[in-house]
Design a protein around this motif. Structure first.
Motif, PDB file in Angstrom:
ATOM      1  N   ARG A 281      33.764  41.793  51.797  1.00  0.00           N
ATOM      2  CA  ARG A 281      33.483  41.724  50.369  1.00  0.00           C
ATOM      3  C   ARG A 281      32.017  41.359  50.166  1.00  0.00           C
ATOM      4  O   ARG A 281      31.497  40.472  50.841  1.00  0.00           O
ATOM      5  N   ASP A 326      39.494  31.984  39.275  1.00  0.00           N
ATOM      6  CA  ASP A 326      39.719  33.423  39.355  1.00  0.00           C
ATOM      7  C   ASP A 326      38.645  34.183  38.573  1.00  0.00           C
ATOM      8  O   ASP A 326      38.177  35.233  39.005  1.00  0.00           O
ATOM      9  N   ASN A 330      36.799  36.713  40.835  1.00  0.00           N
ATOM     10  CA  ASN A 330      37.325  38.073  40.713  1.00  0.00           C
ATOM     11  C   ASN A 330      36.797  38.849  39.510  1.00  0.00           C
ATOM     12  O   ASN A 330      36.944  40.078  39.479  1.00  0.00           O
ATOM     13  N   VAL A 374      44.669  39.336  40.862  1.00  0.00           N
ATOM     14  CA  VAL A 374      43.636  38.959  39.900  1.00  0.00           C
ATOM     15  C   VAL A 374      44.315  38.522  38.612  1.00  0.00           C
ATOM     16  O   VAL A 374      45.247  39.186  38.135  1.00  0.00           O
TER      17      VAL A 374
END
Length: 426
Positions: A281, A326, A330, A374
């Motif tokens: 990532r 999150d 994300n 997510v």
């Protein structure tokens, strides 16, 4: 008479303290010690820690003992004191972080006996092993099954007497008042110490436990125990906390999560620094977005409410922690380590195992069985803050708006003084 040093670290209590109990049972002198180590800066937790140490000192004095507080390297100060009092052994609670284990290795290499005891978790981190092999459980559910059926040791009473050697002064290093503790203002939200912890546990048992299953995700209702800072400093035994409810109770299951991340950290001490399960990532380097997130100015009200609660109280509702983490990882694409470091700096309950484990869970690099999940913060707000009470409390710019408008103020053309969203959400 034989003398033992009891080295306090993250176990600032006298009740259910196996190391202290064992030392007092030996029949010799006991020297309780806490070292203010500059490698473990207290930061925003300084006032809370001062409360904890003062309360511990009072409890020990009530039993004929005292708390010696020193400043410097923990191992060096322990050995200096051992030479001064003629101590033959050091008793301490076993810990799991890289810093703690390094401290234990260094003490074990000194010319003094070292005995480590349980007490920082309910089940000692290395005591449960997967039947299929391995040195720890990687997934929570099988750990929970094994943990729930595992026998527990009894909760220990506080020792009746702590026999301190005569003539020993508890004074601090030069620059601090002899016989006193460093002076810091109390934390604005919570007082530290075992006395406050036990009072909160009893109030929680009476008033909050029964409604926890239905209310623990209610952001505005704030129906959680807020015991985590006391568990982090060991003002409250996690074993005693778990004893207030049956093992299948959702509150006890949350305590099991704490044990789970401690046993992961025992096997992977770098949990706060390196990916537990590396994933390919590329993280975004966006200083402006990070600054807005830290300040609670992302333009997403439920995220900003959580971040402002953190700034104001040094604590955040667990559901809000999931939402804001999150969002950073994300939605903004920022490295989880940036968020983990910010949390660790500001949270009263900032703990290497829990903090690193939970952030990696959100980032998909940790122990989550669904690493690609997510969260949509707008849906989270509708579900867990339906009347926007949490948003109204912590984002005053939106306090006069109707619930739906407070959740999504951009739909009414925005609100003066409140930013536009950093990201587009559906």
């Amino acid at each position: 008479m034989d003398t033992v040093i009891v080295l306090f670290t993250r176990d600032l209590r006298v009740r259910d303290h196996p190391a202290l109990t064992a030392a007092c049972a030996r029949g010799g002198h006991v020297v309780p010690l806490f070292v203010l180590d500059p490698r473990v800066p207290a930061g925003c937790r300084a006032g809370f820690l001062t409360d904890c140490l003062a309360d511990l000192r009072a409890s020990l004095r009530a039993r004929g003992g005292d708390l010696l507080v020193r400043h410097g390297d923990t191992v060096a100060e322990t050995m200096r004191l051992a030479a001064a009092v003629g101590a033959s052994e050091v008793y301490a609670s076993a810990d799991v972080s890289a810093l703690a284990r390094g401290r234990e290795r260094r003490l074990a290499g000194e010319r003094i006996g070292l005995r480590l005891f349980p007490g920082l978790t309910i089940v000692p981190p290395g005591e449960l092993l997967p039947s299929g092999g391995g040195d720890h459980y990687r997934v929570f559910t099988p750990y929970w099954r094994a943990w729930a059926g595992h026998p527990r040791r009894p909760v220990l009473p506080a020792p009746a007497r702590v026999p301190l050697p005569p003539g020993l002064e508890p004074g601090l290093e030069p620059g601090l008042e002899p016989g006193d503790l460093p002076r810091h203002a109390p934390h604005p939200a919570l007082r530290g110490g075992e006395s406050a912890a036990r009072a909160r546990l009893e109030r929680w048992r009476r008033e909050g436990l029964d409604g926890y299953a239905d209310g623990h995700d209610d952001l505005a209702g704030d129906r959680t125990s807020r015991l985590s800072p006391y568990l982090r400093f060991g003002c409250l035994s996690p074993l005693e906390a778990a004893s207030v409810a049956p093992v299948e109770h959702p509150f006890v299951r949350q305590l099991c999560w704490r044990d789970f991340f401690h046993q992961v950290t025992l096997a992977f001490p770098a949990i706060g620094r390196r990916d537990y399960r590396p994933r390919p990532r590329r993280w975004r380097d966006d200083a402006d977005a990070v600054s807005a997130w830290k300040a609670g100015m992302t333009g997403i009200p439920i995220v900003d409410a959580g971040m402002r609660q953190l700034l104001a109280e040094g604590w955040m509702h667990n559901r809000a922690r999931m939402i804001v983490a999150d969002y950073l990882v994300n939605h903004l694409g920022v490295d989880w380590r940036v968020g983990a470091a910010h949390f660790f700096d500001l949270l009263l309950d900032g703990d290497v195992a829990d903090n690193g484990g939970n952030w990696q869970w959100i980032a998909g690099t940790g122990n989550s069985p669904r690493p690609g999940r997510v969260l949509n913060p707008l849906r989270q707000a509708r579900r867990f803050d339906p009347v926007s009470g949490y948003i109204h409390r912590y984002v005053p710019e939106l306090a006069g708006l109707a619930p739906a408008e407070a959740r999504e103020p951009w739909r009414i053309g925005g609100v003066r003084g409140y930013p536009v969203p950093l990201t587009a959400l559906e």
